[in-house]
Write an enzyme that holds these catalytic residues in place. Sequence first.
Site, short mmCIF file in Angstrom:
data_model
loop_
_atom_site.label_atom_id
_atom_site.label_comp_id
_atom_site.label_asym_id
_atom_site.label_seq_id
_atom_site.Cartn_x
_atom_site.Cartn_y
_atom_site.Cartn_z
N GLU A 94 0.82 -1.20 0.00
CA GLU A 94 0.00 0.00 0.00
C GLU A 94 0.86 1.26 0.00
OE1 GLU A 94 -4.12 -1.43 2.01
OE2 GLU A 94 -2.49 -1.11 3.41
N CYS A 102 3.53 8.48 1.50
CA CYS A 102 4.02 7.50 2.47
C CYS A 102 4.28 6.20 1.70
CB CYS A 102 2.97 7.31 3.55
SG CYS A 102 3.49 6.16 4.81
N CYS A 105 6.42 -7.07 7.33
CA CYS A 105 7.57 -6.63 8.12
C CYS A 105 8.03 -7.80 8.97
CB CYS A 105 7.14 -5.46 9.03
SG CYS A 105 8.51 -4.69 9.90
N CYS A 134 6.20 -5.19 16.16
CA CYS A 134 5.79 -4.18 17.13
C CYS A 134 4.33 -4.43 17.48
CB CYS A 134 5.99 -2.79 16.56
SG CYS A 134 7.70 -2.52 16.06
N CYS A 184 1.30 -2.37 15.93
CA CYS A 184 1.32 -2.09 14.49
C CYS A 184 0.64 -3.19 13.70
CB CYS A 184 2.77 -1.93 14.04
SG CYS A 184 2.94 -1.72 12.26
N CYS A 203 -1.40 5.86 9.97
CA CYS A 203 -0.16 5.19 10.41
C CYS A 203 -0.46 3.87 11.07
CB CYS A 203 0.56 5.99 11.47
SG CYS A 203 1.05 7.59 11.00
N1 SAH Z 1 9.04 0.36 10.19
C1 SAH Z 1 9.30 1.72 10.31
C2 SAH Z 1 8.45 2.59 9.42
C3 SAH Z 1 6.98 2.25 9.28
S1 SAH Z 1 5.90 2.58 10.60
C4 SAH Z 1 9.15 2.16 11.76
O1 SAH Z 1 8.67 1.38 12.56
O2 SAH Z 1 9.57 3.26 12.06
C5 SAH Z 1 5.59 4.33 10.59
C6 SAH Z 1 5.20 4.86 11.97
O3 SAH Z 1 3.86 4.51 12.34
C7 SAH Z 1 6.10 4.34 13.06
O4 SAH Z 1 6.49 5.34 13.96
C8 SAH Z 1 5.19 3.35 13.74
O5 SAH Z 1 5.66 3.09 15.02
C9 SAH Z 1 3.87 4.04 13.69
N2 SAH Z 1 2.73 3.16 13.93
C10 SAH Z 1 2.66 1.83 13.73
N3 SAH Z 1 1.44 1.37 14.08
C11 SAH Z 1 0.74 2.43 14.53
C12 SAH Z 1 -0.61 2.57 14.99
N4 SAH Z 1 -1.44 1.55 15.06
N5 SAH Z 1 -1.01 3.81 15.36
C13 SAH Z 1 -0.17 4.86 15.23
N6 SAH Z 1 1.09 4.78 14.79
C14 SAH Z 1 1.54 3.57 14.43
FE1 SF4 Z 2 7.54 -3.09 11.28
FE2 SF4 Z 2 5.31 -1.87 12.13
FE3 SF4 Z 2 7.37 -2.17 13.80
FE4 SF4 Z 2 7.56 -0.42 11.76
S1 SF4 Z 2 6.14 -0.29 13.49
S2 SF4 Z 2 9.09 -1.93 12.41
S3 SF4 Z 2 6.35 -1.52 10.18
S4 SF4 Z 2 6.14 -3.84 12.88
#
Ligand code: SAH
Ligand code: SF4
Length: 392
Positions: free
Chosen positions: A115, A128, A135, A139, A142, A368
């Site tokens: 996406e 974006c 991934c 996390c 996420c 995000c």
């Molecule tokens: N993998 C990289 C980039 C992608 S995530 C990283 O983790 O930095 C982009 C941003 O969105 C990151 O700061 C991530 O922590 C945040 N993010 C992920 N899931 C989210 C959610 N459910 N609500 C708000 N921010 C989120």
């Molecule tokens: Fe991967 Fe989501 Fe963690 Fe970013 S926030 S490193 S996309 S699992």
Amino acid sequence: MSASAPITQDVHTIPRKLPDGPINLVGLTRARMREVLIEHGTPEKQAKMRVGQIWQWIYQWGVRDFEAMTNLAKAYRVQLAQTFVIELPQVVTRQVSEDGTRKYLVRIAGGHEVEIVYIPEEGRGTLCVSSQVGCTLTCSFCHTGTQKLVRNLTAAEIIGQVMVARDDLEEWPEIGAPKDETRLLSNIVLMGMGEPLYNFENVRDAMKIAMDPEGIQLSRRRITLSTSGVVPEIARTAQEIGCQLAVSFHATTDEVRDKLVPINKKWNIEALLDALRSYPKVSNSERITFEYVMLNGVNDSDEDARRLVRLIEGIPAKINLIPFNEWPGAPYKRSSNNRIRAFADIIYKAGYASPIRTPRGEDIMAACGQLKSATERARKSRKEINAEAGLT
Ligand code: SAH
Ligand code: SF4
């Protein structure tokens, strides 16, 4: 490969072309493009100039057809068309949110899907971009993290996302027109699916094209790479890309960060902060963005805010507070607006900018952390069903 074979995580072996298919010129570095042109009959002496010409057609003017490259001899254009293609990811669906945010689902080689999100803002717009299908990291807040990594994107697939968006925004300049300073797509954030620093070379090569004065022509100050904290690659990012850096910080103690951002078990807060301290100088960039997702009762206390301020002391920083975006089955709740404001206030009073990110495109699951392709999920579960039924 049987249906039950593991999903490949061997991410550096993706061929740029099918065995006997045409070669895609998109995403090649200038040096690599020169090599492939020479390999396919371009005289060595002319190759550098030809790269410059083809490069401008592809990235500056958005041309996809060799026939339209009018400063090349007709016979040469025919020769190019026999060997090469200019190929982008294919748009499968395009959704537009009530707030104007656009989300594209694109298909790439192997039938995988990723996406891309375009966020229009006053006088500018941010794309974006995704760096991986899924991934490898997990996390816990996420949505992308619940999807297994299928593979890294190639440089072509990364810069191709920018080109697809420019197509949709109809933002390629008229051929020969002077440089237009106001851009609908003025900024890139590597904040889509995937961990960009686990796909370093491809991300770097794609961003070099985005920054190239004869390419997409975006200043490195308009490109932000977000990492969860792959410490050994941070210095390299400063040296070899030099873009802005954002870090998914999200917690102020190792105990909490271990749970939210499990890569913290490998490189903890102290190791991460050490790597960040030298980033601005080496990359000649201004501030590091600390991303901090606001999770109700988990990381959002006044004490957390004060600890955050102490931790980042001495690092030129901006703290971007992200209200948690919910997704089906998510184990967290978003902090209340009052809580987020109180947290922001403590950071602001300590002298740091602390903007609260407005969720964009929530109605189309484009905010995000909400990205995850439904089709990928469907395909996976079908595969799993087949495997369970012993159908290989
Ligand atoms: N993998 C990289 C980039 C992608 S995530 C990283 O983790 O930095 C982009 C941003 O969105 C990151 O700061 C991530 O922590 C945040 N993010 C992920 N899931 C989210 C959610 N459910 N609500 C708000 N921010 C989120
Ligand atoms: Fe991967 Fe989501 Fe963690 Fe970013 S926030 S490193 S996309 S699992």
